[in-house]
Scaffold this motif. Structure first.
Motif, PDB file in Angstrom:
ATOM      1  N   THR A  41       4.902   1.323   0.237  1.00 14.52           N
ATOM      2  CA  THR A  41       4.440  -0.037  -0.040  1.00 14.52           C
ATOM      3  C   THR A  41       3.042  -0.176   0.535  1.00 14.52           C
ATOM      4  OG1 THR A  41       6.678  -0.943   0.030  1.00 14.52           O
ATOM      5  CG2 THR A  41       4.864  -2.497   0.346  1.00 14.52           C
ATOM      6  N   GLY A  42       2.144  -0.756  -0.260  1.00  9.41           N
ATOM      7  CA  GLY A  42       0.777  -0.884   0.219  1.00  9.41           C
ATOM      8  C   GLY A  42      -0.024  -1.900  -0.563  1.00  9.41           C
ATOM      9  N   THR A  43      -1.310  -1.926  -0.281  1.00 10.76           N
ATOM     10  CA  THR A  43      -2.223  -2.884  -0.905  1.00 10.76           C
ATOM     11  C   THR A  43      -3.172  -2.153  -1.839  1.00 10.76           C
ATOM     12  OG1 THR A  43      -2.124  -4.253   1.078  1.00 10.76           O
ATOM     13  CG2 THR A  43      -3.920  -4.699  -0.453  1.00 10.76           C
ATOM     14  N   VAL A  44      -3.405  -2.741  -3.000  1.00 14.40           N
ATOM     15  CA  VAL A  44      -4.236  -2.109  -4.022  1.00 14.40           C
ATOM     16  C   VAL A  44      -5.719  -2.273  -3.699  1.00 14.40           C
ATOM     17  CG1 VAL A  44      -4.985  -2.271  -6.437  1.00 14.40           C
ATOM     18  CG2 VAL A  44      -2.544  -2.335  -5.866  1.00 14.40           C
ATOM     19  N   GLN A  45      -6.444  -1.152  -3.738  1.00 15.62           N
ATOM     20  CA  GLN A  45      -7.909  -1.169  -3.747  1.00 15.62           C
ATOM     21  C   GLN A  45      -8.348  -0.635  -5.102  1.00 15.62           C
ATOM     22  OE1 GLN A  45      -9.747   0.905  -0.492  1.00 15.62           O
ATOM     23  NE2 GLN A  45      -9.189  -0.641   1.012  1.00 15.62           N
ATOM     24  N   MET A  46      -8.951  -1.507  -5.905  1.00 11.04           N
ATOM     25  CA  MET A  46      -9.277  -1.165  -7.287  1.00 11.04           C
ATOM     26  C   MET A  46     -10.764  -0.857  -7.427  1.00 11.04           C
ATOM     27  SD  MET A  46      -7.994  -3.268 -10.623  1.00 11.04           S
ATOM     28  CE  MET A  46      -7.174  -2.273 -11.866  1.00 11.04           C
TER      29      MET A  46
END
Length: 705
Positions: A41-46
């Protein structure tokens, strides 16, 4: 990656909603195969090319690369569930197709995967241009981390928002077969190019508020400005003790002051007095919740966005001269050799005798035998400044002898006019008057941390049963990056000392920088060393502060602009009253939030500076400058020009004399035919090619000699 929403067409197989049935179908089929996949589970860096990295919290160097076709409609800032489908034990990075994005290698293990569920959409707005055609509306994106336009309901477009304006929009969702995400406008920023619009746009991109809600302003206005007998009850009175402030000439709030008096026997009493913000801001109040949410004041290039309303930051809690002010103080008995013989912490009241700016204090330090301010500063205050300067110099020498890291990278400041237009870029010079204040603030911060960690003992030994506290910690540097620095320095004939414990490393690093001082490679060594350093954070787990060479450290001295300092004041006040230890989990959560807010604020500050630097360079397109190579990638080299240190990029594809390739192992760029090499710190000559404010890009052309 192609764009969506009239202008662009998105791939339909990438727009699947994150509903339960779809998720079970895709993920279930994974589980039924012969191979079990790791789930994170993590945070998106686009990126603007549509692919993403999923950043896994508390797992450094373990980001997961996700192709644009496997993002499941996740966007920048979203919290997602991801399965790792490929994993290699080697250094391997993914690069932007257009060769411009800074997409570095993400750790020692290259991991690739696909997103299987969007757990939470980000509430941070995306900034773009409002576009309308008939009854249809979109926000057109030019963002580095948002490759898709946002569809809007025309009926929900705010009144006053006009076509061509910059707006901030939040994503509501992305239906499975929809060509673009759908959202709504949360703020109308103004016309592009206007200073207020662009500064507010930067704040919006990071979810930073630039105004206070009326409820918060009203809560501040309701605070009684008069100091009553109840306010003074239990406070130590320093109003008759010589006290002054030293701050920048353009400072609007003064949250720290120094008091000074000679003691019988030859020692000195030095008081570090900090605005007693928590006396006015009570836990759980409207003001406290707002300060906790913001975490910190934000310093853009042309303004300060305060953590607390002006009545507190510039009035009640500003230690202005000749006014009684409530303070929380750390008071020390110090010998002429700068040895601390005693300390006292508690609530106080002061009345500052004088307000110095750094330049005024510096004149006294540089001219100790004459009155450089033409009699405006009383003799006793001049003497106090000189005595404190002497003590600060000793404290500073002791700190570096103990292994504090000595970085000396120039700090550049952008000067703007009354309309926010950049008119000058110059180096901000730090002198002894700055160090005077710095050393006594450091003394207060580390002494408060030591007091709690040792349960009040003066022997420096940590108490295993010490009460919960908020520390400012800084871990040891990355050993692999330091090894890279040692190898890189070896190319120039330097030799770093052998690896050992933290203090040995810091001493060998200081020795390397000292030896290279004044030489072309110095900046390169310093940049690599800085990149090897861990980030300083807030936590309840004390590991010391490596960069400062302190076993104990906290932030006590700036509660007007940092929420962790408010937490420290409250905890210290409770423990001075012999209250029991507070809940560690609660404060650890608060520390994590404060660390995140600090990083967000720093990023916004950097973006505002970058915007103004590019604006400053717009009328210099075509001009030539000497510069220094400041960064290397597989698509180009970054160059800082002299004397302003403004960084731009030279694209390798535009260097026509040879085909240049990036050698990551040796950290250099080399010509395939000629063998010509470019390294960090090399001097080059460039021409300013483009200064693109919309995309915040500054391009240089290499002039080969």
């Amino acid at each position: 990656m192609q764009k969506s929403s009239k202008r662009i067409k998105g791939k339909k197989d990438n727009r699947q909603a994150s509903g339960k049935s779809g998720r079970e179908k895709r993920f279930g089929s994974r589980q039924s195969g012969r191979k079990a996949f790791t789930e994170v589970t993590g945070t998106v860096q686009m990126t603007r090319d549509g692919f993403v990295f999923v950043v896994v919290k508390d797992e450094p160097d373990s980001d997961v690369f996700v192709k644009a076709s496997k993002t499941r409609g996740a966007l920048n800032g979203d919290t997602v569930r991801c399965v790792v489908t490929k994993e290699k034990d080697e250094q391997q990075g993914k690069r932007g197709a257009k060769g411009r994005e800074r997409v570095p290698s993400r750790g020692s293990r290259s991991r690739e995967g696909e997103i299987v569920e969007i757990l939470q959409r980000s509430t941070t707005p995306f900034v773009g241009i409002l576009h309308t055609v008939g009854r249809q509306a979109w926000v057109l994106m030019q963002s580095r981390n948002m490759p898709y336009d946002i569809e809007l309901d025309m009926a929900e477009v705010p009144e006053g928002a006009r076509k061509g304006m910059k707006v901030a929009a939040v994503i509501d969702g992305w239906e499975r077969k929809a060509p673009a995400p759908h959202g709504h406008i949360v703020d109308v920023l103004g016309m592009p190019g206007e200073n207020e619009t662009e500064m507010h746009a930067i704040l919006s991109e990071y979810g930073l508020p630039y105004r206070f809600d009326p409820e918060v302003e009203n809560a501040a206005a309701a605070i009684d400005s008069e100091i009553t007998g109840n306010d003074l009850k239990g406070r130590k009175d320093f109003r008759d003790t010589l006290t002054f402030t030293i701050d920048p000439s353009d400072a609007k709030d003064f949250d720290d002051a120094l008091s000074f008096r000679k003691l019988p026997g030859g020692n000195f009493e030095v008081g570090v007095h900090i605005a007693d913000v928590t006396w006015y801001v009570k836990p759980g109040s409207v003001l406290d919740k707002e300060a906790q949410s913001r975490g910190t004041s934000v310093y853009l290039v042309d303004r300060t966005v305060p953590m607390l309303p002006e009545k507190l930051s510039n009035n009640l809690c500003s230690l202005r001269p000749h006014e009684d002010k409530l303070t929380f103080s750390a008071v020390f008995e110090i010998t002429p050799e700068a040895i601390v013989k005693g300390r006292w912490f508690g609530r106080t009241v002061i009345n500052s005798d004088y307000r110095f700016d750094y330049e005024g204090a510096q004149r006294i330090i540089e001219n100790p035998g004459e009155d450089a301010t033409q009699g405006q500063v009383p003799a006793e205050i001049r003497e106090a400044v000189l005595e404190l300067h002497g003590l600060a110099q000793i404290l500073r020498r002791k700190r570096f002898s103990a292994g504090a890291i000595s970085f000396d990278r120039p700090e550049m400041k952008v000067e703007v006019d009354e309309k926010g237009r950049p008119v000058n870029v110059y180096e901000k010079v730090t002198k002894e008057s700055n160090w005077l204040i710095e050393e006594f603030m450091l003394l207060a911060n580390r002494s408060v941390a030591e007091y709690v960690a040792t349960s009040g003992r003066m022997d420096g030994r940590t108490d295993k049963n010490a009460k919960t506290f908020v520390y400012r910690v800084h871990g040891e540097p990355n050993s692999e990056k330091l090894a890279g620095l040692s190898e890189f320095a070896g190319n120039f004939g330097y030799k770093m000392g052998p690896a050992g414990n933290g203090r040995d490393v810091s001493k060998s690093l200081n020795a390397l920088l000292g030896e290279a001082k004044g030489k072309p490679e110095y900046d390169a060594f310093q940049m690599i060393a800085l990149r090897s350093m861990a980030k300083a954070v807030y936590t309840t787990e004390n590991i010391g502060h490596y960069g400062l060479a302190f076993k104990y450290y906290t932030h006590f001295t700036s509660p007007i602009r940092r929420y962790p300092d408010m937490m420290v004041h409250r905890l210290l006040a409770m423990y001075l009253d012999n209250r029991e230890s507070q809940n560690r989990d609660f404060y650890e959560e608060q520390c994590q939030h404060a660390s995140e807010r600090e990083q967000i604020a720093a990023n916004a500050e950097r973006d505002s500076i970058k915007y103004k630097l590019i604006e400053f360079m717009q009328d210099k397109v075509g001009q030539e400058f000497e510069g220094t190579v400041s960064g290397l990638t597989d698509w180009g080299m970054y160059v800082e020009i002299h004397p302003t240190m403004i960084e731009g990029m030279v694209a390798l594809r535009d260097v026509r004399s040879d085909f240049y390739e990036f050698d990551e192992e040796h950290y250099l760029i080399k010509g395939k035919r000629t063998g010509k090499v470019f390294r960090l710190g090399d001097r080059v000559r460039i021409k300013v090619k483009t200064a693109n404010l919309e995309q915040r890009l500054l391009d240089y052309e290499l002039l080969e000699r």
